[in-house]
Design an enzyme around this catalytic site. Structure first.
Site, mmCIF file in Angstrom:
data_model
loop_
_atom_site.group_PDB
_atom_site.id
_atom_site.type_symbol
_atom_site.label_atom_id
_atom_site.label_comp_id
_atom_site.label_asym_id
_atom_site.label_seq_id
_atom_site.Cartn_x
_atom_site.Cartn_y
_atom_site.Cartn_z
ATOM 1 N N GLY A 1 2.254 5.153 9.709
ATOM 2 C CA GLY A 1 3.514 5.651 9.562
ATOM 3 C C GLY A 1 4.658 4.468 9.673
ATOM 4 O O GLY A 1 5.807 4.724 9.338
ATOM 5 N N ASP B 1 0.237 -7.451 0.637
ATOM 6 C CA ASP B 1 0.596 -6.149 0.903
ATOM 7 C C ASP B 1 2.366 -5.837 1.130
ATOM 8 O O ASP B 1 2.809 -5.527 2.111
ATOM 9 C CB ASP B 1 0.052 -5.637 2.249
ATOM 10 C CG ASP B 1 -0.089 -3.901 2.320
ATOM 11 O OD1 ASP B 1 0.523 -3.387 1.306
ATOM 12 O OD2 ASP B 1 -0.133 -3.552 3.415
ATOM 13 N N SER C 1 4.016 1.597 8.585
ATOM 14 C CA SER C 1 3.713 0.988 7.479
ATOM 15 C C SER C 1 4.867 0.737 6.591
ATOM 16 O O SER C 1 5.747 1.482 6.283
ATOM 17 C CB SER C 1 2.641 1.343 6.564
ATOM 18 O OG SER C 1 1.192 1.196 6.981
ATOM 19 N N GLY C 2 4.941 -0.716 6.047
ATOM 20 C CA GLY C 2 6.246 -1.177 5.248
ATOM 21 C C GLY C 2 7.395 -1.520 6.304
ATOM 22 O O GLY C 2 8.222 -2.102 5.798
ATOM 23 N N HIS D 1 0.640 -1.247 0.159
ATOM 24 C CA HIS D 1 0.125 -0.074 0.080
ATOM 25 C C HIS D 1 0.860 1.298 -0.035
ATOM 26 O O HIS D 1 0.462 2.241 -0.235
ATOM 27 C CB HIS D 1 -1.109 -0.025 1.278
ATOM 28 C CG HIS D 1 -0.393 0.209 2.700
ATOM 29 N ND1 HIS D 1 -0.350 -1.005 3.362
ATOM 30 C CD2 HIS D 1 -0.408 1.353 3.211
ATOM 31 C CE1 HIS D 1 0.272 -0.253 4.601
ATOM 32 N NE2 HIS D 1 0.187 1.040 4.533
HETATM 33 N N1 ARG Z 1 -1.500 1.485 7.258
HETATM 34 C C1 ARG Z 1 -0.784 1.878 8.448
HETATM 35 C C2 ARG Z 1 0.287 2.873 7.632
HETATM 36 O O1 ARG Z 1 0.242 3.065 6.488
HETATM 37 C C3 ARG Z 1 -0.338 1.136 9.253
HETATM 38 C C4 ARG Z 1 -1.021 0.648 10.157
HETATM 39 C C5 ARG Z 1 -1.079 -0.325 11.367
HETATM 40 N N2 ARG Z 1 -1.936 -0.303 12.067
HETATM 41 C C6 ARG Z 1 -1.878 -1.065 13.366
HETATM 42 N N3 ARG Z 1 -3.011 -1.055 14.070
HETATM 43 N N4 ARG Z 1 -1.038 -1.796 13.586
HETATM 44 O O2 ARG Z 1 1.460 3.246 8.292
#
Ligand code: ARG
Length: 265
Positions: free
Chosen positions: A221, A131, A223-224, A87
């Site tokens: 933040g 993802d 993510s990845g 994403h």
């Molecule tokens: N989608 C989020 C990002 O782009 C990460 C979310 C992770 N959420 C969680 N509850 N662990 O940074």
């Protein structure tokens, strides 16, 4: 044993039914707040990482106008490959990778590079399946620094009682702001079955693995970025890639990660 099994199935079914009722009443919209106000997140319930403690961690900075801003995390696999989230690749055009830093504004000690994205061909924006995304760096990293080094992929898929470590510059609370220095937090593994119930009606696919508890999670933040396991010898391996969740660090809503073992060959 059989009786236990049947009882277990019945109670699971009842739980599922109950959850279905609750969630159909309460859930609104997709559980994946990505870009827009989404990307950028932080570790919740964690603490500062030590300088160089997670040398595979990178910051994906988006260049905008006068500066570069942290937007996603990533993990170094080799001198010229970084693994991040699908994403992130789908949502961010370009940018640079910064390795070897603890403070995300540190430019002096950063090794930076632009890159080409290779998004998983079956990445799905609707359920965030597959993802994962590979970034091929234009400028290979210098791995002789002990603050920049690759992490190996984990291929194990039978976890029981175990804790993983997640790191990132994501928000330190749901809706909060990004910290300057890298954070770490330990999150307990959550079984696939349990996680599926907790997230019903959203699907937890074979390419996902869950971990977290109330108060401890990754967040926007992160993510990845990496979720790692340290074996009894302290040897780290990459188990997950921060992917999604409903809110952050909420009760019965663990973080969902892309499961590296499912994608490694
Ligand atoms: N989608 C989020 C990002 O782009 C990460 C979310 C992770 N959420 C969680 N509850 N662990 O940074």
């Amino acid at each position: 044993k059989l009786k236990e099994d049947i009882m277990m199935k019945i109670s699971a079914y009842l739980l599922l039914l109950g959850l279905a009722l609750v969630s159909s009443a309460k859930l609104e919209g997709p559980p994946v707040p990505i870009l827009k106000d989404g990307i950028g997140g932080r570790i919740v319930g964690g603490q500062d990482a030590d300088e160089g403690e997670y040398p595979w961690q990178v910051s994906w900075r988006t260049c905008s106008g006068d500066g570069a801003y942290h937007s996603c995390g990533g993990s170094i696999l080799s001198a010229d490959w970084v693994l991040s989230a699908g994403h992130c690749c789908a949502g961010i055009n370009a940018g640079e990778i910064a390795a070897g830093i603890n403070d995300r504004y540190d430019n002096e000690n950063a090794q930076t590079s632009t890159f080409t994205k290779f998004l998983h061909p079956d990445y799905s924006a609707s359920n965030t399946n597959n993802d994962v995304c590979l970034l091929k760096l234009d400028m290979p990293l210098n791995l002789t620094s002990d603050k920049v080094s690759p992490i190996k992929l984990n291929r194990f898929d039978e976890w029981e009682d175990v804790k993983f470590t997640v790191t990132g510059w994501g928000t330190t609370s749901q809706g909060g702001s990004l910290p300057d220095s890298l954070k770490e937090v330990e999150v307990p593994f959550v079984k696939h079955f349990t996680c599926s119930l907790e997230y019903f009606p959203y699907s937890i696919t074979d390419g996902m693995i869950c971990a977290g508890e109330r108060g401890k999670d990754s967040c926007q933040g992160d993510s990845g970025g990496p979720m790692v396991h340290f074996d009894q010898n302290g040897e780290p391996s990459l188990v997950g890639v921060v992917s999604w969740g409903i809110g952050c660090a909420q009760w019965l809503k663990p973080g969902v990660y892309a499961k590296v073992a499912h994608y490694a060959d």
